[in-house]
Design a protein around this motif. Structure first.
Motif, mmCIF file in Angstrom:
data_model
loop_
_atom_site.group_PDB
_atom_site.id
_atom_site.type_symbol
_atom_site.label_atom_id
_atom_site.label_comp_id
_atom_site.label_asym_id
_atom_site.label_seq_id
_atom_site.Cartn_x
_atom_site.Cartn_y
_atom_site.Cartn_z
ATOM 1 N N HIS A 1 -55.066 13.859 -21.280
ATOM 2 C CA HIS A 1 -55.696 15.175 -21.402
ATOM 3 C C HIS A 1 -56.118 15.389 -22.851
ATOM 4 C CE1 HIS A 1 -51.795 16.581 -23.004
ATOM 5 N NE2 HIS A 1 -51.259 15.885 -22.031
ATOM 6 N N ASP A 2 -56.711 16.537 -23.109
ATOM 7 C CA ASP A 2 -57.306 16.764 -24.433
ATOM 8 C C ASP A 2 -56.300 17.095 -25.524
ATOM 9 O OD1 ASP A 2 -59.773 16.176 -23.579
ATOM 10 O OD2 ASP A 2 -60.468 18.246 -23.367
ATOM 11 N N HIS A 3 -55.027 17.240 -25.152
ATOM 12 C CA HIS A 3 -54.044 17.613 -26.165
ATOM 13 C C HIS A 3 -52.944 16.570 -26.236
ATOM 14 C CE1 HIS A 3 -55.728 21.463 -27.256
ATOM 15 N NE2 HIS A 3 -55.899 21.754 -25.984
ATOM 16 N N GLN A 4 -53.339 15.325 -26.500
ATOM 17 C CA GLN A 4 -52.374 14.233 -26.498
ATOM 18 C C GLN A 4 -51.357 14.359 -27.642
ATOM 19 O OE1 GLN A 4 -53.427 12.839 -22.996
ATOM 20 N NE2 GLN A 4 -51.909 11.703 -24.149
ATOM 21 N N GLU A 5 -51.625 15.276 -28.578
ATOM 22 C CA GLU A 5 -50.652 15.489 -29.653
ATOM 23 C C GLU A 5 -49.465 16.321 -29.162
ATOM 24 O OE1 GLU A 5 -53.238 17.194 -29.120
ATOM 25 O OE2 GLU A 5 -53.098 19.260 -29.870
ATOM 26 N N SER A 6 -49.583 16.898 -27.970
ATOM 27 C CA SER A 6 -48.514 17.734 -27.434
ATOM 28 C C SER A 6 -47.405 16.865 -26.851
ATOM 29 C CB SER A 6 -49.068 18.633 -26.331
ATOM 30 O OG SER A 6 -49.512 17.821 -25.259
ATOM 31 N N VAL A 7 -46.372 17.539 -26.359
ATOM 32 C CA VAL A 7 -45.231 16.841 -25.771
ATOM 33 C C VAL A 7 -45.504 16.629 -24.276
ATOM 34 C CG1 VAL A 7 -42.811 17.171 -25.138
ATOM 35 C CG2 VAL A 7 -43.596 17.780 -27.429
ATOM 36 N N ASP A 8 -45.411 15.392 -23.802
ATOM 37 C CA ASP A 8 -45.527 15.114 -22.366
ATOM 38 C C ASP A 8 -44.167 14.644 -21.867
ATOM 39 O OD1 ASP A 8 -48.208 15.769 -22.370
ATOM 40 O OD2 ASP A 8 -48.884 13.701 -22.609
ATOM 41 N N LEU A 9 -43.487 15.505 -21.149
ATOM 42 C CA LEU A 9 -42.067 15.244 -20.888
ATOM 43 C C LEU A 9 -41.796 14.104 -19.902
ATOM 44 C CD1 LEU A 9 -40.585 18.872 -21.052
ATOM 45 C CD2 LEU A 9 -40.224 17.004 -22.660
#
Lengths: 481, 481
Positions: free
Chosen positions: B339-347
């Motif tokens: 997705h466009d926010h790969q800097e976020s946390v993907d649990l």
């Protein structure tokens, strides 16, 4: 909060839920927030003294809803569906209240027994071979796993255990420690990423079998046979093959009859697991049941009733032909888990976690409140809507269909570059009116349109298509085609 | 069933739940059924046409309740508690309705973000070292796992991955396939069976460290140090140690400060995971927090908020110092999950399954509706009741206490043979008025009296003790003492 207040707040919550689901269409399906949005909306620490319930509920709309991707909106076409039905929610409330942890039979007999019988009910709906039905004297049977990932892993671990046992039986002098490094498992290059991950977890080689667009992305028996032969010649030990019915990228179907002849007991004694996470639910319809032909060659079979069978997450239904294969791979018997009925089924031997919720209540409520016919109608409606969307795409010369539409997934793209399709998808999701995710098929960037919500109707499909064509027009005018 | 009917049926279900929990004391805590009891009570197949809702609900009392072990009865003293509170049930209803599958940030940002912040809230309640708090810039943080078994396994897999990387970094020529067979993990012989199982799943050696009654069943630093030295001398690679705070048999506590010096980064670079499945909740009370001293040496820490912190199953809370260690062990990045926010946390990179429910809502509702003080009061009440039960046992010369009573578990037995204690337990459970399970301590058969239900009061404890002494008298008269 005591029972008296719960009676009041519970009823308010029932209304809040009904309101949410009745009006979900009016919400933005894909949230417009940036990572980290939530932290600043709530305190940095838990309160010392209780907050009021009114404040908590008010915060659901203020803090939570702005960041929710609404999976049950009729404008949600991403990933694959996740189930949501009123009977399942009622059963889940009851399950929470009983709140038993059904690891063993004695820990709550009803929890284990309803599960075994519900898995038989569902197995019969799917017309699974008798081997997979527990009945009163069967050697096989079903169990509810949390997710298909866990089922894939559990099957792989059982397969590994069986393989090691067979090898040691034929060569008792062989050191056990070296066997693992010789084992090799197989799955399609279209298989879900959790299959590769299962290999990583178990510390065994997992080889991806290449597929071709010309074969509709299905694994060919001949390819598997050749890989097995080469690996055996190289001294490796093939032991597990995970076939997929309804792959995540394009809903492709491996030819399990052909593959069964390769991996079946007669030839190589390779464990065949079938992962039908999404497609499995459709096999309750006679017209889709042929897709499961060849199941007789499998050692284990799994699909997610929590995807497309109206049973809320989690409820990943898995069957094995010989439950002793599973149990043998995991068995632990500390005294604190022993009880007077050790001849009964203790389901924690069938899974990774020890604890387990009373999830079969959801199956029981849903199967009874819909009836088999109601469930079939539901599957058929989604497939029809997918066909309707496919027709819309096919009628537009600018677009192409990228894979056969068999069930409720339509893979499509603008004829032209990946860039133009990537831009189109970005625009669609940024518009937040509908939500889709992409896949990669033979190097092509493809848009996946998955029928997901229980309440999706023809008008939503047509609205979605109108939006797609409108944005496509914009994108094509801007980008060289 | 549509939303209108759900409004009606949901409210009836709220009343059914409140009735069940208000009157649970009047039910037989341990069911009087034989394996297979349920199958004959319901049809062999799912109905073709829907049943009525009235029939389904009627069957809850006819089919399910006779086979339920009532974990929330104040007469339930078996295993360890599993949480059940009204705020958690309300939150779970909401979670079911939203029904998002929060594998990645984009799949529902609120689901991921509330979880991270709730894990920070709880970490602060426990006064965890700053390293374990995510905050806005931390390298560590928390995640909700399904069960402690999964947390133990996830930690072991992360440890294995880190060890293999370190070995390859120092010796790039070494073949990776052989490393696994040299790895060795450790845990107490008192550790939960799921720890041994984690080793089996990952295909690595797991050695049990012997403990002694004279050391209160705690692992000694010296014992671990010696085993590590011997294994290293034999060419093995120690890489993981699972310490337990509050063992299942007797609620024993490993000395983690001492052990941390052995397994800590300075000396051997062994991953230390702390499993405090039951005891962890108590560390929110300042008087029990010293039991967690030494946590600064751990790489990961886990306990089950779903056991003793009023958050319904499942909610197994796990923290790591470096989330990159976990993520690195599992990372899979297919296009359909990007997705466009790969800097976020993907649990989903932090756990075995891909799918995950919106479980942090339960933490949020419970923490706010009880407040920290309410939660502390709840823990203290159970500990006080355990002390009260301990006093009753100690005042009776025929009995002995088998292990220190630190929290809410009392291990006791009749002075005398295992046989007499086995018979006593059998009589107690067959009486079905109270329910307990045993454990084995230094070869002795011991009865475990665990404070479990939210509604247990002093009068229940005294009633239980009266029953125990009465049956003990009978048993002692019958059996040679």
């Amino acid at each position: 909060m005591d029972a008296t207040e719960f009676r009041r707040r519970g009823k308010e919550m029932v209304d809040l839920i009904a309101d949410y689901l009745e009006n979900i269409e009016q919400r933005t399906v894909y949230p417009d927030v940036e990572p980290g949005y939530l932290r600043s909306l709530i305190p940095e620490e838990a309160p010392e003294e209780p907050d009021t319930y009114e404040d908590v509920v008010k915060d659901v709309e203020r803090v939570i809803m702005p960041g929710v991707t609404h999976w049950h909106s009729p404008y949600f076409y991403a990933y694959f569906p996740t189930a949501n039905s009123f009977p399942a929610m009622l059963a889940d409330m009851l399950s929470g209240a009983i709140g038993c942890i059904g690891f063993s039979w004695a820990a709550s007999p009803a929890c284990t027994e309803l599960e075994t019988v519900m898995m038989d009910w569902l197995g019969k709906m799917l017309k699974l071979p008798e081997d997979f039905i527990a009945g009163t004297h069967g050697q096989g049977g079903g169990v509810i796993q949390g997710t298909a990932s866990e089922a894939t892993l559990v099957a792989l671990l059982a397969a590994r255990c069986r393989a090691v046992r067979m090898i040691l039986a034929s060569d008792p002098q062989r050191p056990e420690t070296g066997i693992n490094s010789k084992l090799v498992a197989y799955s399609s290059d279209q298989a879900h990423c959790s299959v590769e991950r299962a290999g990583m977890i178990a510390g065994v080689r997992m080889k991806k079998i290449p597929t071709e667009q010309s074969d509709k992305y299905a694994v060919q028996g001949e390819t598997l046979r050749r890989m097995i032969q080469e690996d055996k010649a190289a001294g490796l030990i093939p032991f597990y093959f995970c076939a997929t019915l309804g792959t995540t990228p394009s809903c492709a179907f491996d030819h399990i009859t052909e593959l069964g002849h390769v991996s079946g007991p007669a030839l190589y004694k390779i464990w065949m697991h079938i992962d039908a996470a999404y497609a499995g639910s459709s096999f309750i319809c006679p017209e889709f049941r042929p897709l499961l032909n060849g199941i007789e060659f499998a050692d284990s079979f799994n699909f997610n009733a929590h995807k497309w069978l109206l049973v809320n997450f989690d409820c990943s239904t898995m069957w094995v032909k010989k439950r002793s294969d599973l149990i043998g791979a995991f068995k632990m018997d500390p005294l604190y888990l022993k009880h007077d009925h050790q001849e009964s089924v203790d389901l924690f031997h069938w899974q990774i976690p020890l604890g387990r919720r009373f999830r079969s209540l959801k199956m029981w409520f849903v199967f009874r409140m819909y009836g088999l016919k109601g469930l079939q109608d539901y599957i058929r409606k989604h497939v029809e809507l997918a066909k309707e969307f496919e027709s819309l795409v096919r009628a537009d010369q600018r677009f192409e269909i990228s894979a056969d539409v068999v069930l409720g997934l339509v893979c499509f793209r603008l004829k032209g570059s990946n860039e133009v399709n990537e831009t189109l998808l970005k625009r669609l999701n940024n518009g937040r009116k509908i939500h889709l995710v992409p896949c990669l098929l033979s190097g092509q960037f493809v848009l996946r349109f998955a029928l997901c919500a229980r309440t999706t109707e023809s008008r939503h499909i047509r609205e979605a298509w109108q939006l797609i064509t409108q944005l496509a027009e914009e994108v094509m005018q801007e980008l060289p085609h």
